[in-house]
Scaffold this motif. Structure first.
Motif, short mmCIF file in Angstrom:
data_model
loop_
_atom_site.label_atom_id
_atom_site.label_comp_id
_atom_site.label_asym_id
_atom_site.label_seq_id
_atom_site.Cartn_x
_atom_site.Cartn_y
_atom_site.Cartn_z
N LEU A 144 42.73 37.78 34.86
CA LEU A 144 42.26 37.43 36.20
C LEU A 144 40.77 37.68 36.29
O LEU A 144 40.31 38.82 36.19
N GLN A 196 43.79 28.20 36.66
CA GLN A 196 43.26 28.14 38.02
C GLN A 196 41.74 28.01 37.95
O GLN A 196 41.06 28.92 37.48
N SER A 230 39.14 31.24 39.52
CA SER A 230 38.85 30.74 40.86
C SER A 230 37.70 31.51 41.51
O SER A 230 37.41 32.66 41.15
N ARG A 271 48.28 32.89 31.36
CA ARG A 271 47.76 32.62 32.70
C ARG A 271 46.30 33.02 32.76
O ARG A 271 45.95 34.15 32.41
N ASP A 291 42.91 32.78 35.43
CA ASP A 291 42.44 32.50 36.78
C ASP A 291 40.92 32.67 36.83
O ASP A 291 40.40 33.78 36.69
#
Length: 370
Positions: free
Chosen positions: A74, A122, A100, A96, A98
Motif C-alpha cells: 500500500l 489501483q 492511489s 495487490r 495500491d
C-alpha cells in the motif's frame, strides 16, 4: 561452575564446551535475523498477511527494502511523481498494489514486468495521461484495475490483450472522448465497466463501441451511464439509449471517403489562391485550372425530435393498417355468414318450387278465377 578441587584439565574441557555453545548460539541468531523479513522504515508490516502499509507517509520514492515475499503493498496518499522501471523488481509474489492519490504522470513500460501474480492494481487519482500498450502484458492474472480520476485522453490498442481474468475496470473521470471496440474485445470475462464523467462525443467514432456496449449489457455485464457531451442534440443522454438511426449518416461519410480515395490526385489545395499571370498584349488569355479548395459538405446528425417523430408516425401507420385488416376480416366473416344463411333458406324453398301437385293446384286456382 567448577568445584574448588577440580583439575586444570576439567577446567579447560569446560571452557572449550562453553566456546562451542557460544559460537553455535551466535550463528543461530545471525541466521534468524537474516531469515526474518525486514520492514521498511516508518511502514507497518503484517507477517501473517504479508502486507506492507506505507500509506500517508509523504514518500517520494518506493522503499528499496520491501520484503520479497510481500503480497500486499500500500503506497497510497504519498507524493510519488515518477517511478523507475525497477521500482517493483523481485516482488514476484505481490498480488495487490495500491498507488492511489499520488502525483504519477507516466509509468515506464516495464515497471510491472516482475509482477506476474498481480491480481489488483489501483492507480486512482493520479495525473497519468498516457499508457504504454505493453504496460500490463506480464500480469495475466489481473482481476481488478482502477484508472479513474486521471488525464487519459485515449487508450492504446492492445492495452488489455491477454487480460482474460479481468473482472472490473474503472475509467471514470478522465478525458476520454471515444473508445475503440477492438481494445475491449479481449475482455471476455469483464463484469463491471465504469466509464462515466468523461467528455464523450457521440459521433461516428463511438458507433462501434456502442455496439460493444449493447453486447456487453446483453451478456449480463454492468455498465454505468455514458452521457454524451457532444453534439448538443444529445447532450446529457445515455449513449445506449440513442437510436441507431442517428448514425445513418456515418455510412454516407464512409462511402464518400472510399470514393474520394479513388479520385485522381490533383494539385495541392491551398486557401490562398495565387495571383493570375498577366496576359501578353495581343494574345488571348488561357483558362487556368482552379486551385481553390472545394467546400466539403458538413454532415450533421439528425435531431432526436425527428427520430422520435419518425418512430411515432411509423407506429401510428402500423396501428391504422392493423385496424383496417381487423375490420376487413370481420366484414368478410359477416358476409360469409349471411351468404351461408341465404343458401340454406334457398335450399329449403327448392322442394316447394319443384312439386307438381302444387303446380296443378295453382293452375286450378287460375282457371277458377278466370
Amino acid at each position: 561452575m567448577l568445584a574448588p578441587g577440580s583439575s586444570p584439565e576439567q577446567r579447560g574441557r569446560l571452557a572449550l564446551q562453553w566456546r562451542q555453545v557460544s559460537w553455535i548460539t551466535c550463528w543461530i541468531a545471525l541466521y534468524a535475523v537474516e531469515a526474518l523479513p525486514t520492514c521498511p522504515f516508518s511502514c507497518k508490516c503484517d507477517s501473517r498477511s504479508l502486507e506492507v502499509d506505507c500509506s500517508g507517509l509523504g514518500l517520494t520514492m518506493v522503499p528499496p527494502d520491501v520484503p520479497a515475499a510481500t503480497r500486499t503493498l500500500l503506497l497510497l496518499n504519498n507524493k510519488l511523481s515518477a517511478l523507475p522501471s525497477w521500482a517493483f523488481a523481485n516482488l514476484s509474489s505481490l498480488q495487490r498494489l495500491d498507488l492511489s492519490n499520488n502525483f504519477l504522470d507516466r509509468l515506464p513500460r516495464s515497471i510491472f514486468g516482475d509482477l506476474t501474480n498481480l491480481t489488483e492494481l489501483q492507480l486512482r487519482n493520479n495525473s497519468i495521461r498516457t499508457l504504454d500498450r505493453d504496460l500490463l502484458r506480464r500480469s495475466p492474472l489481473l482481476r481488478h484495475l482502477d484508472l479513474s480520476i486521471n488525464g487519459l485522453a485515449q487508450l492504446p490498442p492492445g492495452l488489455f490483450d491477454g487480460l482474460l481474468a479481468l473482472r472490473s475496470l474503472s475509467l471514470r473521470s478522465n478525458r476520454l472522448q471515444n473508445l475503440d471496440r477492438l481494445t475491449f474485445e479481449p475482455l471476455a470475462n469483464l463484469q463491471l465497466l465504469q466509464v462515466g464523467d468523461n467528455p464523450w462525443e457521440c459521433d461516428c467514432n463511438l458507433r462501434e463501441f456502442k455496439h460493444w456496449m449493447e453486447w456487453f449489457s446483453y451478456r449480463g455485464g454492468r455498465l454505468d451511464q455514458l452521457a454524451c457531451t457532444l453534439p448538443k442534440e444529445l447532450r446529457g443522454k445515455d449513449m445506449r439509449m440513442v437510436p441507431m438511426e442517428m448514425f445513418n449518416y456515418c455510412s454516407q461519410l464512409e462511402d464518400e471517403n472510399s470514393s474520394a480515395g479513388l479520385d485522381i490526385p490533383g494539385p495541392p489545395c491551398t486557401k490562398a489562391s495565387p495571383e493570375p499571370a498577366k496576359p501578353k498584349p495581343g494574345a488571348e488569355p488561357e483558362p487556368e485550372p482552379s486551385t481553390a479548395c472545394p467546400q466539403k459538405q458538413r454532415h450533421r446528425p439528425a435531431s432526436v425530435r425527428r427520430a422520435m417523430g419518425t418512430v411515432i408516425i411509423a407506429g401510428v401507420v402500423c396501428g391504422v393498417v392493423c385496424i383496417m385488416m381487423v375490420v376487413a376480416a370481420a366484414y368478410g366473416c359477416i358476409y360469409a355468414s349471411l351468404m351461408a344463411k341465404y343458401h340454406r333458406e334457398l335450399k329449403k324453398r327448392q322442394p316447394l318450387m319443384g312439386d307438381p301437385e302444387g303446380e296443378h293446384e295453382d293452375q286450378k286456382q287460375i282457371s277458377s278465377v278466370a
